[in-house]
Design a protein around this motif. Structure first.
Motif, PDB file in Angstrom:
ATOM      1  N   ALA A   1       0.903  -1.009  -0.020  1.00  0.00           N
ATOM      2  CA  ALA A   1       0.120   0.011   0.043  1.00  0.00           C
ATOM      3  C   ALA A   1       0.772   1.383   0.040  1.00  0.00           C
ATOM      4  O   ALA A   1       2.133   1.291   0.288  1.00  0.00           O
ATOM      5  CB  ALA A   1      -0.855  -0.216   1.270  1.00  0.00           C
TER       6      ALA A   1
ATOM      7  N   GLY B   1       0.725   5.685   1.063  1.00  0.00           N
ATOM      8  CA  GLY B   1      -0.225   6.255   1.855  1.00  0.00           C
ATOM      9  C   GLY B   1       0.363   8.005   1.868  1.00  0.00           C
ATOM     10  O   GLY B   1       1.690   8.099   1.459  1.00  0.00           O
TER      11      GLY B   1
ATOM     12  N   PHE C   1      -2.137  10.966   9.615  1.00  0.00           N
ATOM     13  CA  PHE C   1      -2.562  10.264   8.388  1.00  0.00           C
ATOM     14  C   PHE C   1      -3.410  10.863   7.688  1.00  0.00           C
ATOM     15  O   PHE C   1      -4.689  11.814   8.002  1.00  0.00           O
ATOM     16  CB  PHE C   1      -3.154   8.872   8.870  1.00  0.00           C
ATOM     17  CG  PHE C   1      -3.930   8.051   7.964  1.00  0.00           C
ATOM     18  CD1 PHE C   1      -5.391   8.161   7.884  1.00  0.00           C
ATOM     19  CD2 PHE C   1      -3.302   7.541   6.864  1.00  0.00           C
ATOM     20  CE1 PHE C   1      -6.015   7.277   7.147  1.00  0.00           C
ATOM     21  CE2 PHE C   1      -4.028   6.715   5.914  1.00  0.00           C
ATOM     22  CZ  PHE C   1      -5.189   6.566   5.834  1.00  0.00           C
TER      23      PHE C   1
ATOM     24  N   ALA D   1      -4.855   6.430   2.343  1.00  0.00           N
ATOM     25  CA  ALA D   1      -3.880   5.231   1.838  1.00  0.00           C
ATOM     26  C   ALA D   1      -4.430   4.387   1.015  1.00  0.00           C
ATOM     27  O   ALA D   1      -5.884   4.382   0.954  1.00  0.00           O
ATOM     28  CB  ALA D   1      -3.438   4.540   3.175  1.00  0.00           C
TER      29      ALA D   1
ATOM     30  N   THR E   1      -9.286   1.895  -0.442  1.00  0.00           N
ATOM     31  CA  THR E   1      -8.661   3.139  -0.138  1.00  0.00           C
ATOM     32  C   THR E   1      -9.329   3.430   1.454  1.00  0.00           C
ATOM     33  O   THR E   1     -10.362   2.855   2.071  1.00  0.00           O
ATOM     34  CB  THR E   1      -9.344   4.491  -0.889  1.00  0.00           C
ATOM     35  OG1 THR E   1     -10.710   4.295  -1.028  1.00  0.00           O
ATOM     36  CG2 THR E   1      -8.862   4.233  -2.419  1.00  0.00           C
TER      37      THR E   1
ATOM     38  N   CYS F   1       4.554  11.305   1.394  1.00  0.00           N
ATOM     39  CA  CYS F   1       4.175  10.173   0.934  1.00  0.00           C
ATOM     40  C   CYS F   1       4.963   8.947   1.349  1.00  0.00           C
ATOM     41  O   CYS F   1       6.274   9.207   1.827  1.00  0.00           O
ATOM     42  CB  CYS F   1       4.357   9.955  -0.789  1.00  0.00           C
ATOM     43  SG  CYS F   1       3.789   8.550  -1.668  1.00  0.00           S
TER      44      CYS F   1
ATOM     45  N   ALA G   1      -4.121   1.390   8.851  1.00  0.00           N
ATOM     46  CA  ALA G   1      -3.755   2.402   7.722  1.00  0.00           C
ATOM     47  C   ALA G   1      -3.111   3.455   8.212  1.00  0.00           C
ATOM     48  O   ALA G   1      -2.126   4.078   7.198  1.00  0.00           O
ATOM     49  CB  ALA G   1      -5.161   2.757   6.766  1.00  0.00           C
TER      50      ALA G   1
ATOM     51  N   TYR H   1       4.788   2.102   7.849  1.00  0.00           N
ATOM     52  CA  TYR H   1       5.292   2.370   6.521  1.00  0.00           C
ATOM     53  C   TYR H   1       6.864   2.397   6.514  1.00  0.00           C
ATOM     54  O   TYR H   1       7.546   2.979   7.363  1.00  0.00           O
ATOM     55  CB  TYR H   1       4.584   3.759   6.328  1.00  0.00           C
ATOM     56  CG  TYR H   1       3.527   3.967   5.885  1.00  0.00           C
ATOM     57  CD1 TYR H   1       2.273   4.019   6.946  1.00  0.00           C
ATOM     58  CD2 TYR H   1       2.850   3.932   4.735  1.00  0.00           C
ATOM     59  CE1 TYR H   1       1.110   3.859   6.739  1.00  0.00           C
ATOM     60  CE2 TYR H   1       1.554   3.969   4.458  1.00  0.00           C
ATOM     61  CZ  TYR H   1       0.597   3.842   5.390  1.00  0.00           C
ATOM     62  OH  TYR H   1      -0.767   3.833   5.237  1.00  0.00           O
TER      63      TYR H   1
END
Length: 127
Positions: free
Chosen positions: A33, A35, A47, A50, A58, A96, A108, A114
């Motif tokens: 994914a 985000g 956040f 994502a 999404t 990003c 998410a 990440y």
């Protein structure tokens, strides 16, 4: 090493629209994914949205639902964030990030999940 690079951003008046994009490149990385996060001066990175790479599921922060749209072009290894009806409180550096692990609505927005991050691009919304 995987490189993640944002582009776009800039200055826009409140109520206007703007798009930012993000390209991932480098060694083979099984991206699950991508985000978008943002960080305003003096605030924590938060956040925004994502998207899963395979089927495009999404996720959005409540503050941007209905105004922002995240999408991806798998052939170009690029993810986009289209922002509409922008507000001064949307002003921030937009980052990003790519992750190799699955995500759901609860996870998410976890920054620590990440793996690779871009340098960020400034979005400024004037009132």
């Amino acid at each position: 090493q995987v490189q993640v690079e944002e582009s776009g951003g800039g200055l826009v008046q409140a109520g206007g629209s703007l798009s930012v994009s993000c390209a991932a490149s480098g060694r083979t990385f099984r991206t699950y994914a991508m985000g978008w996060f943002r960080q305003a001066p003096g605030k924590e990175r938060e956040f925004v949205a994502a998207i899963t790479w395979n089927i495009g599921i999404t996720y959005y922060a409540d503050s941007v639902k209905g105004r922002f749209t995240i999408s991806r072009d798998s052939a170009k290894n690029t993810v986009y964030l289209q922002m509409k009806n922008l507000k001064p409180e949307d002003t921030a550096v937009y980052y990003c990030a790519a992750r190799g692990s699955p995500l759901n609505v609860q996870t998410a927005g976890r920054k620590g999940d990440y793996d690779y991050w871009g340098q960020g691009t400034q979005v400024t919304v004037s009132s």
